[in-house]
Design an enzyme around this catalytic site. Structure first.
Site, short mmCIF file in Angstrom:
data_model
loop_
_atom_site.label_atom_id
_atom_site.label_comp_id
_atom_site.label_asym_id
_atom_site.label_seq_id
_atom_site.Cartn_x
_atom_site.Cartn_y
_atom_site.Cartn_z
N GLY A 1 30.63 -31.08 -37.32
CA GLY A 1 32.57 -31.20 -37.73
C GLY A 1 32.69 -32.00 -36.59
O GLY A 1 32.23 -33.90 -35.83
N ASN B 1 34.11 -22.78 -29.21
CA ASN B 1 33.88 -24.11 -28.90
C ASN B 1 33.62 -22.74 -27.42
O ASN B 1 34.04 -21.17 -28.08
CB ASN B 1 34.53 -24.63 -28.40
CG ASN B 1 36.53 -23.95 -28.41
OD1 ASN B 1 35.67 -23.19 -27.60
ND2 ASN B 1 37.24 -24.38 -28.75
N ASP C 1 34.19 -21.11 -48.19
CA ASP C 1 34.82 -21.62 -46.61
C ASP C 1 34.18 -20.25 -46.43
O ASP C 1 33.74 -19.27 -46.74
CB ASP C 1 36.14 -21.20 -47.84
CG ASP C 1 36.67 -20.54 -46.08
OD1 ASP C 1 36.38 -20.53 -45.04
OD2 ASP C 1 38.17 -20.92 -46.46
N ILE C 2 33.48 -19.73 -45.03
CA ILE C 2 33.40 -19.47 -44.28
C ILE C 2 34.19 -17.90 -44.78
O ILE C 2 33.26 -16.91 -44.36
CB ILE C 2 32.20 -20.23 -42.56
CG1 ILE C 2 31.29 -18.71 -42.47
CG2 ILE C 2 33.60 -19.87 -42.45
CD1 ILE C 2 29.84 -19.23 -42.57
N GLY D 1 38.56 -26.27 -37.02
CA GLY D 1 37.27 -25.98 -38.36
C GLY D 1 37.41 -25.10 -38.75
O GLY D 1 37.84 -24.05 -38.52
N VAL D 2 36.29 -24.82 -38.18
CA VAL D 2 35.74 -23.28 -39.19
C VAL D 2 36.43 -21.89 -37.29
O VAL D 2 36.66 -21.25 -38.53
CB VAL D 2 33.47 -23.02 -38.83
CG1 VAL D 2 33.83 -21.52 -38.60
CG2 VAL D 2 32.84 -23.78 -39.68
N ASP D 3 36.58 -21.99 -36.55
CA ASP D 3 36.91 -22.12 -35.06
C ASP D 3 38.23 -21.74 -36.23
O ASP D 3 38.69 -20.27 -35.92
CB ASP D 3 36.62 -22.23 -34.34
CG ASP D 3 36.83 -21.68 -33.03
OD1 ASP D 3 37.01 -20.21 -33.35
OD2 ASP D 3 36.93 -21.78 -31.70
N SER E 1 28.30 -27.54 -35.10
CA SER E 1 27.92 -29.57 -34.79
C SER E 1 28.33 -29.95 -35.56
O SER E 1 28.43 -31.59 -35.40
CB SER E 1 27.03 -29.53 -33.53
OG SER E 1 26.77 -28.54 -32.55
N TYR F 1 31.80 -31.77 -33.59
CA TYR F 1 31.29 -32.22 -32.40
C TYR F 1 30.02 -33.51 -33.23
O TYR F 1 28.81 -33.64 -32.47
CB TYR F 1 29.88 -30.81 -31.77
CG TYR F 1 30.58 -29.81 -31.21
CD1 TYR F 1 32.41 -30.30 -30.04
CD2 TYR F 1 30.41 -28.61 -31.40
CE1 TYR F 1 32.47 -29.21 -29.69
CE2 TYR F 1 30.89 -28.31 -29.49
CZ TYR F 1 32.20 -28.63 -29.19
OH TYR F 1 32.97 -27.62 -28.44
P1 ADP Z 1 31.68 -27.97 -34.45
O1 ADP Z 1 33.16 -28.32 -33.73
O2 ADP Z 1 30.40 -27.09 -34.43
O3 ADP Z 1 30.86 -29.58 -35.30
P2 ADP Z 1 33.74 -27.89 -36.80
O4 ADP Z 1 34.01 -26.74 -37.22
O5 ADP Z 1 34.16 -29.04 -36.29
O6 ADP Z 1 31.98 -27.25 -35.91
O7 ADP Z 1 32.34 -28.08 -38.07
C1 ADP Z 1 31.71 -27.91 -38.78
C2 ADP Z 1 31.36 -28.19 -39.73
O8 ADP Z 1 31.92 -26.43 -40.28
C3 ADP Z 1 31.72 -29.15 -40.40
O9 ADP Z 1 30.93 -29.68 -41.62
C4 ADP Z 1 33.01 -28.77 -41.42
O10 ADP Z 1 33.32 -29.44 -42.46
C5 ADP Z 1 32.48 -27.01 -41.66
N1 ADP Z 1 33.92 -26.40 -41.97
C6 ADP Z 1 35.42 -27.05 -41.44
N2 ADP Z 1 35.96 -25.53 -42.24
C7 ADP Z 1 34.57 -24.56 -42.75
C8 ADP Z 1 35.24 -23.14 -43.62
N3 ADP Z 1 35.94 -22.89 -42.89
N4 ADP Z 1 34.21 -23.11 -44.21
C9 ADP Z 1 32.59 -23.38 -43.50
N5 ADP Z 1 32.11 -24.76 -43.11
C10 ADP Z 1 33.83 -24.99 -42.80
#
Ligand code: ADP
Length: 168
Positions: free
Chosen positions: A123, A23, A9-10, A31-33, A121, A125
């Site tokens: 997730g 975004n 997890d980031i 997602g990550v955001d 990108s 995207y």
């Molecule tokens: P984007 O809008 O750029 O596609 P996302 O956040 O939707 O970004 O997803 C980017 C990637 O990060 C995806 O592969 C998703 O599975 C992954 N992801 C989601 N949550 C986490 C997290 N907490 N830590 C690391 N990676 C994550």
């Protein structure tokens, strides 16, 4: 530079900086955001709002990066970057590569020696993981930077496996 991969997890990474797959509004998302704002607390969003009110009135364009505090996260900074939405008809890979290069440039400005990246990108995207991994690794490898560790943090086991085979 060391390029490392972890399945995790980031928001848990104890690197100098962690990268947010933001975004262009900079005002949060899923997602990550979502995870970064949830665990990092309101200080990050407050700084994002100030950026929107000053330099980034029109939002942060895809391919660019900007830093804020990391709030309650173990990192010192969050570097927000906006990936391109995947298109099957238009090649946007230069924009995706730019995300990684710009994050490293911002990291250099901050004096950050270690940076943790998500797979930007891939997730909502919609970028295919194998292609995204190839672009990400090539961009980081070829960057001219003082960053000594670029850590890719892959949330899903299959994403980790794809990055591991792309790294070999
Ligand atoms: P984007 O809008 O750029 O596609 P996302 O956040 O939707 O970004 O997803 C980017 C990637 O990060 C995806 O592969 C998703 O599975 C992954 N992801 C989601 N949550 C986490 C997290 N907490 N830590 C690391 N990676 C994550």
């Amino acid at each position: 530079m060391d390029i490392t991969l972890v399945h995790g997890d980031i928001t848990q990474q104890k690197t100098d900086a962690v990268v947010n797959a933001a975004n262009s509004s900079l005002l949060g998302g899923g997602g990550v955001d979502g995870a970064i704002h949830r665990r990092g607390g309101p200080e990050i969003l407050a700084e994002c709002r100030r950026l929107r009110a000053s330099h980034y009135g029109g939002g942060l364009p895809a391919g660019q990066a900007v830093a804020t505090t990391a709030g309650l996260l173990p990192a010192r900074w969050v570097i927000h970057t906006v990936g391109p939405v995947y298109s099957a008809t238009e090649d946007r890979s230069a924009v995706l590569a730019s995300c990684y290069r710009e994050c490293l440039r911002v990291a250099d400005d901050l004096g950050a020696a270690s940076v943790a990246f998500p797979a930007v990108s891939t997730g909502v995207y919609g970028w295919p993981m194998d292609d995204a991994a190839r672009i990400a690794l090539a961009a980081v490898r070829s960057a001219s930077t003082r960053v000594s560790e670029a850590r890719f943090v892959l949330f899903a086991r299959d994403a980790y496996d794809v990055f591991a085979s792309a790294l070999r």
